[in-house]
Scaffold this active site. Structure first.
Site, mmCIF file in Angstrom:
data_model
loop_
_atom_site.group_PDB
_atom_site.id
_atom_site.type_symbol
_atom_site.label_atom_id
_atom_site.label_comp_id
_atom_site.label_asym_id
_atom_site.label_seq_id
_atom_site.Cartn_x
_atom_site.Cartn_y
_atom_site.Cartn_z
ATOM 1 N N TYR A 53 28.598 -0.725 -42.746
ATOM 2 C CA TYR A 53 27.172 -0.365 -42.773
ATOM 3 C C TYR A 53 26.441 -1.164 -41.704
ATOM 4 O O TYR A 53 26.652 -2.380 -41.581
ATOM 5 C CB TYR A 53 26.557 -0.658 -44.150
ATOM 6 C CG TYR A 53 26.329 0.611 -44.933
ATOM 7 C CD1 TYR A 53 25.515 1.612 -44.416
ATOM 8 C CD2 TYR A 53 26.946 0.828 -46.165
ATOM 9 C CE1 TYR A 53 25.317 2.803 -45.098
ATOM 10 C CE2 TYR A 53 26.759 2.016 -46.852
ATOM 11 C CZ TYR A 53 25.931 2.999 -46.310
ATOM 12 O OH TYR A 53 25.741 4.167 -46.983
ATOM 13 N N GLU A 55 22.788 -0.426 -40.737
ATOM 14 C CA GLU A 55 21.424 0.091 -40.574
ATOM 15 C C GLU A 55 20.635 -0.806 -39.638
ATOM 16 O O GLU A 55 20.659 -2.035 -39.759
ATOM 17 C CB GLU A 55 20.733 0.206 -41.932
ATOM 18 C CG GLU A 55 21.236 1.429 -42.683
ATOM 19 C CD GLU A 55 20.732 1.546 -44.102
ATOM 20 O OE1 GLU A 55 21.514 1.963 -44.954
ATOM 21 O OE2 GLU A 55 19.566 1.203 -44.343
ATOM 22 N N ASP A 199 17.567 20.278 -24.204
ATOM 23 C CA ASP A 199 18.708 20.207 -25.115
ATOM 24 C C ASP A 199 19.912 20.754 -24.343
ATOM 25 O O ASP A 199 20.058 21.963 -24.176
ATOM 26 C CB ASP A 199 18.421 21.051 -26.359
ATOM 27 C CG ASP A 199 19.593 21.057 -27.337
ATOM 28 O OD1 ASP A 199 20.706 20.644 -26.947
ATOM 29 O OD2 ASP A 199 19.399 21.495 -28.485
ATOM 30 N N THR A 225 24.728 17.242 -27.993
ATOM 31 C CA THR A 225 25.843 16.926 -28.873
ATOM 32 C C THR A 225 26.954 16.359 -27.988
ATOM 33 O O THR A 225 26.923 16.498 -26.768
ATOM 34 C CB THR A 225 26.360 18.178 -29.612
ATOM 35 O OG1 THR A 225 26.533 19.229 -28.659
ATOM 36 C CG2 THR A 225 25.404 18.618 -30.694
ATOM 37 N N LYS A 228 30.944 19.329 -27.458
ATOM 38 C CA LYS A 228 31.127 20.648 -26.842
ATOM 39 C C LYS A 228 31.803 20.436 -25.472
ATOM 40 O O LYS A 228 32.926 19.964 -25.426
ATOM 41 C CB LYS A 228 29.775 21.365 -26.751
ATOM 42 C CG LYS A 228 29.169 21.663 -28.138
ATOM 43 C CD LYS A 228 27.949 22.537 -28.039
ATOM 44 C CE LYS A 228 27.415 22.927 -29.404
ATOM 45 N NZ LYS A 228 26.519 21.948 -30.003
ATOM 46 N N ARG A 234 32.255 14.862 -32.928
ATOM 47 C CA ARG A 234 30.954 15.398 -33.321
ATOM 48 C C ARG A 234 29.974 14.233 -33.305
ATOM 49 O O ARG A 234 30.270 13.139 -33.781
ATOM 50 C CB ARG A 234 31.033 16.021 -34.709
ATOM 51 C CG ARG A 234 32.150 17.043 -34.808
ATOM 52 C CD ARG A 234 32.017 17.941 -35.999
ATOM 53 N NE ARG A 234 31.245 19.108 -35.638
ATOM 54 C CZ ARG A 234 31.758 20.190 -35.039
ATOM 55 N NH1 ARG A 234 33.044 20.234 -34.722
ATOM 56 N NH2 ARG A 234 30.997 21.214 -34.744
HETATM 57 N N1 DSN Z 1 26.682 25.877 -33.442
HETATM 58 C C1 DSN Z 1 26.426 25.624 -32.046
HETATM 59 C C2 DSN Z 1 26.976 26.715 -31.195
HETATM 60 O O1 DSN Z 1 27.989 27.267 -31.545
HETATM 61 O O2 DSN Z 1 26.417 27.009 -30.149
HETATM 62 C C3 DSN Z 1 25.017 25.347 -31.769
HETATM 63 O O3 DSN Z 1 24.572 24.374 -32.636
#
Ligand code: DSN
Length: 418
Positions: A53, A55, A199, A225, A228, A234
């Site tokens: 933890y 925080e 974003d 994120t 990707k 993640r």
């Molecule tokens: N779920 C993502 C996507 O597939 O583009 C976006 O958050």
């Protein structure tokens, strides 16, 4: 990875994990938001940082015993700042939606106005869509696609912004395959006095590899994120740029407070460890080549499918994804997704701009090249994959599906993930 202890102690979970691994190895993952994290990233995710933890932030935690966690989080921050050329980053966001939520909390009060790309045109839920927190607790307005050119409607961006005077503008998309003119958005945001957030969840791996322009010189805040095109675990990064700090010198502090204690409790430090590893990988020369190859592969895929009479929405691609309108092929996006999945090609059904069909059975499928490129596939394989897709969608019969499944298995075995 062997997972010997897991096998010993929980064979049910182990078996499912093995089946998932086998599924990944033997299918072509063409969902553009998915990728394969490296073994090093996965090892960091299963490190003992999971147990801690922490925080708070480095040097100011609410729990003892954080000397190594502090070093880890600072290392991760420094890598992100260097890679994206930003002066501030928060690395604690659990994923993209909480990261964007923190941006709202840092810049707006409930009921304030936000402008984003319409979900039906390719935007994201968290850019103001009504069923999401961003549309429920904030007043949202949208821009979309020009019906004639099928490109992002920049005139509409200006028109809506000048009329509605949003306090926050999002640029970024989940199914738009063309480049975004970040500079244009900055001019609009400056003219109406809005914060500008990019974003770049879908394209951050392309940005750091030089395959896509960076929004950093133009945006105040950049979110992404990490799983990707960036190919990490993640997770999420929330970055404040020089422009953002010029606009509001406390913006970084506001982001930190929005993440903790505003939205989240203890940060997932094992996730932070894995993000740090992914950022190191993304700084390498080979990653830079990877990002460029993702785009090259996607262009070939689009050209091949276009030549075979498939309608590529937005008239092509300049990034890692493409959206295909299946209307002329006599199948819905849902049927297309299911047919291709039976053949071992994993895509997702997707609405197309001005879709007359409902989201559950939309007219399109979305596909992309990040995961196939991670496996080492190049232009030649893209041509082969395109011809398999054409065959399955046009013939639709069991024999073609079964035959294609075998070809896919064979292709996958030549490009192992690990
Ligand atoms: N779920 C993502 C996507 O597939 O583009 C976006 O958050």
């Amino acid at each position: 990875m062997k997972y010997e202890n897991l096998k010993d102690q929980d064979v049910e979970v182990y078996n499912l994990s093995e089946k998932e691994r086998e599924r990944k190895e033997s299918n072509l993952d063409m969902i553009p938001s998915e990728n394969y994290a490296s073994k090093a990233v996965l090892e960091a995710l299963s490190s003992c940082f999971n147990d801690k933890y922490a925080e708070g932030y480095p040097g100011a935690r609410y729990y003892g015993g954080n000397q190594y966690v502090d070093q880890l989080e600072i290392l991760c921050q420094e890598r992100a700042k260097k890679l994206f050329s930003v002066p501030f980053v928060n690395v604690q966001g659990y994923s993209g939606s909480p990261a964007n939520h923190a941006v709202y909390m840092a810049t707006l009060s409930a009921g304030d106005k936000v402008m984003g790309m319409d979900l039906r045109a390719g935007g994201h839920l968290t850019h103001g869509w009504k069923v999401n927190f961003s549309g429920k607790y904030y007043d949202s307005v949208f821009y979309g696609i020009n019906k004639e050119t099928e490109l992002l409607d920049y005139e509409e961006v200006r028109r809506v912004a000048e009329k509605e005077k949003p306090k926050l503008i999002f640029m970024g998309a989940t199914s738009y395959s063309r480049k975004i003119d970040f500079k244009y958005f900055k001019e609009v945001a400056d003219d109406v006095g809005a914060y500008l957030c990019a974003d770049i969840s879908h394209i951050s791996g392309l940005v750091v590899s030089g395959a896509h322009e960076s929004p950093v010189p133009y945006a105040d805040i950049v979110t992404t994120t990490t799983h990707k095109t960036l190919r990490g675990p993640r997770g999420a990064l929330i970055m404040v740029t020089e422009e953002g700090l010029k606009k509001d010198k406390d913006l970084g502090e506001k982001i930190n407070k929005a993440v903790f204690p505003g939205l989240q409790g203890g940060p997932h430090e094992h996730q932070v460890a894995a993000i740090a590893v992914c950022l190191k990988e993304a700084s390498s020369e080979s990653f830079s080549e990877y990002g460029k190859q993702v785009v090259k592969n996607c262009k070939v895929l689009a050209e091949e499918l276009g030549q075979k009479g498939f309608r590529i929405v937005f008239n092509g691609t300049e990034n890692h994804l493409l959206l295909i309108d299946l209307t002329s092929k006599g199948v819905s996006g849902k049927e297309g997704q299911e047919l291709l999945e039976r053949a071992g090609i994993i895509v997702n059904k997707n609405s197309i701009p001005f879709d007359t069909n409902p989201p559950a059975t939309p007219s399109g499928v979305r596909m992309g090249t990040p995961a196939l490129t991670t496996r080492g596939m190049k232009e030649e394989e893209m041509k082969q994959v395109a011809s398999l897709i054409v065959d399955v969608i046009e013939k639709k019969d069991d024999e073609t599906v079964t035959k294609t499944r075998e070809v896919v298995r064979n292709l996958c075995s030549k490009f192992p993930i690990y």
